[in-house]
Write a protein that holds these residues in place. Structure first.
Motif, mmCIF file in Angstrom:
data_model
loop_
_atom_site.group_PDB
_atom_site.id
_atom_site.type_symbol
_atom_site.label_atom_id
_atom_site.label_comp_id
_atom_site.label_asym_id
_atom_site.label_seq_id
_atom_site.Cartn_x
_atom_site.Cartn_y
_atom_site.Cartn_z
ATOM 1 N N ASP A 117 16.579 -2.052 -11.340
ATOM 2 C CA ASP A 117 15.392 -2.166 -10.490
ATOM 3 C C ASP A 117 14.646 -0.825 -10.452
ATOM 4 O OD1 ASP A 117 16.171 -4.747 -9.896
ATOM 5 O OD2 ASP A 117 16.928 -4.267 -7.897
ATOM 6 N N PHE A 118 13.334 -0.905 -10.241
ATOM 7 C CA PHE A 118 12.490 0.294 -10.170
ATOM 8 C C PHE A 118 11.718 0.299 -8.859
ATOM 9 C CE2 PHE A 118 8.374 2.476 -11.119
ATOM 10 C CZ PHE A 118 8.878 3.740 -11.379
ATOM 11 N N MET A 119 11.718 1.450 -8.192
ATOM 12 C CA MET A 119 10.942 1.643 -6.969
ATOM 13 C C MET A 119 9.892 2.721 -7.220
ATOM 14 S SD MET A 119 14.114 1.650 -4.237
ATOM 15 C CE MET A 119 15.275 2.359 -5.423
ATOM 16 N N TRP A 120 8.676 2.436 -6.789
ATOM 17 C CA TRP A 120 7.527 3.309 -7.044
ATOM 18 C C TRP A 120 6.921 3.643 -5.695
ATOM 19 C CZ3 TRP A 120 2.557 1.172 -9.820
ATOM 20 C CH2 TRP A 120 1.737 2.225 -10.228
ATOM 21 N N LEU A 121 6.954 4.930 -5.304
ATOM 22 C CA LEU A 121 6.569 5.342 -3.956
ATOM 23 C C LEU A 121 5.372 6.273 -3.991
ATOM 24 C CD1 LEU A 121 9.561 4.390 -3.720
ATOM 25 C CD2 LEU A 121 9.855 6.163 -1.987
ATOM 26 N N LEU B 158 20.024 3.321 -12.133
ATOM 27 C CA LEU B 158 20.841 3.372 -13.349
ATOM 28 C C LEU B 158 22.167 2.643 -13.198
ATOM 29 C CD1 LEU B 158 20.369 7.167 -14.156
ATOM 30 C CD2 LEU B 158 19.344 5.270 -15.433
ATOM 31 N N GLU B 159 22.683 2.605 -11.973
ATOM 32 C CA GLU B 159 24.045 2.084 -11.767
ATOM 33 C C GLU B 159 24.213 1.683 -10.311
ATOM 34 O OE1 GLU B 159 28.633 3.868 -11.923
ATOM 35 O OE2 GLU B 159 26.978 5.021 -12.785
ATOM 36 N N GLY B 160 24.937 0.582 -10.075
ATOM 37 C CA GLY B 160 25.330 0.209 -8.734
ATOM 38 C C GLY B 160 24.259 -0.529 -7.959
ATOM 39 N N LYS B 161 24.449 -0.556 -6.635
ATOM 40 C CA LYS B 161 23.516 -1.245 -5.749
ATOM 41 C C LYS B 161 23.509 -0.540 -4.399
ATOM 42 C CE LYS B 161 26.873 -4.608 -4.007
ATOM 43 N NZ LYS B 161 27.134 -6.045 -3.728
ATOM 44 N N ALA B 162 22.442 -0.796 -3.627
ATOM 45 C CA ALA B 162 22.308 -0.184 -2.311
ATOM 46 C C ALA B 162 21.227 -0.923 -1.543
ATOM 47 C CB ALA B 162 21.951 1.298 -2.427
ATOM 48 N N VAL B 163 21.103 -0.560 -0.277
ATOM 49 C CA VAL B 163 19.974 -1.008 0.523
ATOM 50 C C VAL B 163 19.079 0.206 0.730
ATOM 51 C CG1 VAL B 163 19.225 -2.035 2.687
ATOM 52 C CG2 VAL B 163 21.371 -2.763 1.660
ATOM 53 N N TYR B 164 17.805 0.071 0.329
ATOM 54 C CA TYR B 164 16.862 1.189 0.397
ATOM 55 C C TYR B 164 15.794 0.885 1.435
ATOM 56 C CZ TYR B 164 15.933 5.590 -1.937
ATOM 57 O OH TYR B 164 15.857 6.931 -2.230
ATOM 58 N N ARG B 165 15.499 1.857 2.279
ATOM 59 C CA ARG B 165 14.426 1.707 3.262
ATOM 60 C C ARG B 165 13.136 2.251 2.649
ATOM 61 N NH1 ARG B 165 14.028 1.105 8.958
ATOM 62 N NH2 ARG B 165 11.785 1.130 9.450
ATOM 63 N N LEU B 166 12.122 1.408 2.550
ATOM 64 C CA LEU B 166 10.828 1.769 2.003
ATOM 65 C C LEU B 166 9.768 1.460 3.053
ATOM 66 C CD1 LEU B 166 11.364 0.195 -1.520
ATOM 67 C CD2 LEU B 166 11.435 2.633 -0.964
ATOM 68 N N ASN B 167 9.174 2.507 3.616
ATOM 69 C CA ASN B 167 8.216 2.374 4.703
ATOM 70 C C ASN B 167 8.873 1.633 5.873
ATOM 71 O OD1 ASN B 167 5.795 2.803 5.986
ATOM 72 N ND2 ASN B 167 4.748 1.081 5.058
ATOM 73 N N THR C 174 -5.425 5.026 -8.782
ATOM 74 C CA THR C 174 -6.218 5.641 -7.726
ATOM 75 C C THR C 174 -5.919 5.008 -6.364
ATOM 76 O OG1 THR C 174 -7.981 6.168 -9.277
ATOM 77 C CG2 THR C 174 -8.560 6.133 -6.942
ATOM 78 N N GLY C 175 -5.652 5.849 -5.388
ATOM 79 C CA GLY C 175 -5.346 5.371 -4.052
ATOM 80 C C GLY C 175 -3.886 5.017 -3.844
ATOM 81 N N PHE C 176 -3.073 5.156 -4.913
ATOM 82 C CA PHE C 176 -1.649 4.845 -4.754
ATOM 83 C C PHE C 176 -0.832 6.039 -5.229
ATOM 84 C CE2 PHE C 176 2.358 2.726 -6.090
ATOM 85 C CZ PHE C 176 2.739 2.255 -4.849
ATOM 86 N N SER C 177 -0.259 5.966 -6.410
ATOM 87 C CA SER C 177 0.556 7.054 -6.956
ATOM 88 C C SER C 177 -0.157 7.573 -8.197
ATOM 89 C CB SER C 177 1.952 6.535 -7.301
ATOM 90 O OG SER C 177 2.784 7.590 -7.715
ATOM 91 N N GLU C 178 -0.623 8.825 -8.159
ATOM 92 C CA GLU C 178 -1.628 9.276 -9.107
ATOM 93 C C GLU C 178 -1.140 10.309 -10.115
ATOM 94 O OE1 GLU C 178 -5.017 10.502 -6.841
ATOM 95 O OE2 GLU C 178 -5.393 8.499 -6.079
ATOM 96 N N THR C 179 0.129 10.692 -10.089
ATOM 97 C CA THR C 179 0.528 11.839 -10.913
ATOM 98 C C THR C 179 1.187 11.483 -12.233
ATOM 99 O OG1 THR C 179 2.685 12.016 -9.803
ATOM 100 C CG2 THR C 179 0.859 13.295 -8.871
ATOM 101 N N THR D 197 0.812 -1.217 0.000
ATOM 102 C CA THR D 197 0.000 0.000 0.000
ATOM 103 C C THR D 197 0.842 1.262 0.000
ATOM 104 O OG1 THR D 197 -0.150 -0.093 2.411
ATOM 105 C CG2 THR D 197 -1.935 -1.121 1.154
ATOM 106 N N ALA D 198 2.148 1.152 0.304
ATOM 107 C CA ALA D 198 3.018 2.327 0.390
ATOM 108 C C ALA D 198 4.040 2.406 -0.731
ATOM 109 C CB ALA D 198 3.751 2.333 1.733
ATOM 110 N N TYR D 199 4.420 1.269 -1.301
ATOM 111 C CA TYR D 199 5.459 1.268 -2.329
ATOM 112 C C TYR D 199 5.372 -0.008 -3.143
ATOM 113 C CZ TYR D 199 8.132 -2.161 0.378
ATOM 114 O OH TYR D 199 8.524 -3.304 1.034
#
Length: 273
Positions: free
Chosen positions: A238-242, A219-228, A62-67, A28-30
């Motif tokens: 990879d793609f992240m949608w918030l 685009l490049e590299g790697k990381a640890v991402y905090r999502l919610n 609707t109810g998520f990412s709307e733009t 529901t958040a990402y």
């Protein structure tokens, strides 16, 4: 992986021996759409485009990412469109990750290559053609423009990453920087698309929580991402949608740089329904 410094190896199909487990997730958040799922069988085709396929990685929901919506486009030699955009309300950003193409904008031709950026205002006349001998791959971000009374319409932009020095975030010694293609003080624009770069060890040292919706394509590299409430390991492709207000942070452990293409909506009042 392509020789480009931007990830561009989409397509194909995993073998039957591949495990089904994946970091793909929709909450529901990402959402996380890893590169492993951007295969041939999830591509889309659009009217008035030839020699072209696309991976649709976000859309207004609707109810998520709307733009905004975001596509990864792959255009074969000779392919393209004389009528690329069906919606007169839509403004566009194009960012090339592999190959070359020509964009005709209001009777002027612009040659674009890996690293090129274009902003195309809503209602403008443009065409796109791959005149090279190899496929071209680019991100196409579309948004319905929010007009403001008394504010002039935004101008088209054609530029390249090489023409923009990354701006370091304060007190980071350059470990976290943003490459801005649009002047952040220019309120004519209601969206920004930037490249965010972290050197190894760079962090977002707090849980960002804000109204702007995001698309983050690595685009490049790697990381640890905090999502919610979750830490997610991400890499190039990879793609992240918030959605709005999704808490986020990042730790780039290396060994190389971590870079992503970032969309966010800006410079407008919130609509009151």
């Amino acid at each position: 992986m392509s020789s480009s410094k931007y990830f561009s190896s989409m397509g194909g199909l995993p073998p039957q021996t591949e495990l089904l487990s994946s970091k793909a997730v929709f909450t529901t958040a990402y959402a996380v759409i890893p590169r492993s799922v951007m295969t041939d069988i999830v591509t889309s085709y659009f009217p008035h485009w030839d020699g072209t396929r696309a991976w649709v990685i976000s859309r207004p929901l609707t109810g998520f990412s709307e733009t905004f919506s975001q596509y990864i486009m792959e255009v074969q030699p000779g392919g393209g469109s004389e009528r690329p955009e069906p919606d007169k309300r839509a403004e566009s950003v194009l960012f090339i990750v592999e190959g070359e193409m020509t964009v005709e904008f209001e009777s002027a031709s612009h040659e674009m290559r890996s690293g090129s950026f274009a902003f195309l205002p809503a209602g403008s006349a443009w065409k796109l053609r791959n005149k090279s001998a190899a496929p071209v791959k680019f991100h196409w971000i579309r948004k319905a423009f929010q007009e403001v009374e008394g504010l002039a319409a935004p101008s088209a932009i054609f530029t390249h990453e090489d023409q923009h020095a990354p701006a370091a975030m304060p007190d980071t010694n350059g470990s976290w920087a943003t490459t801005r293609f649009i002047d952040p003080d220019d309120l004519r624009y209601d969206m920004h698309v930037t490249i965010v770069t972290f050197e190894p060890g760079g962090v977002i040292p707090f849980m960002e929580t804000h109204v702007m919706e995001h698309g983050l394509y690595v685009l490049e590299g790697k990381a640890v991402y905090r999502l919610n409430t979750d830490w997610v390991e991400v890499e190039a492709g990879d793609f992240m949608w918030l959605r709005a207000f999704c808490p986020q942070a990042c730790y780039a452990g290396g060994p190389g740089r971590f870079r992503y293409l970032l969309y966010k909506d800006v410079n407008r009042h919130m609509p009151l329904w």
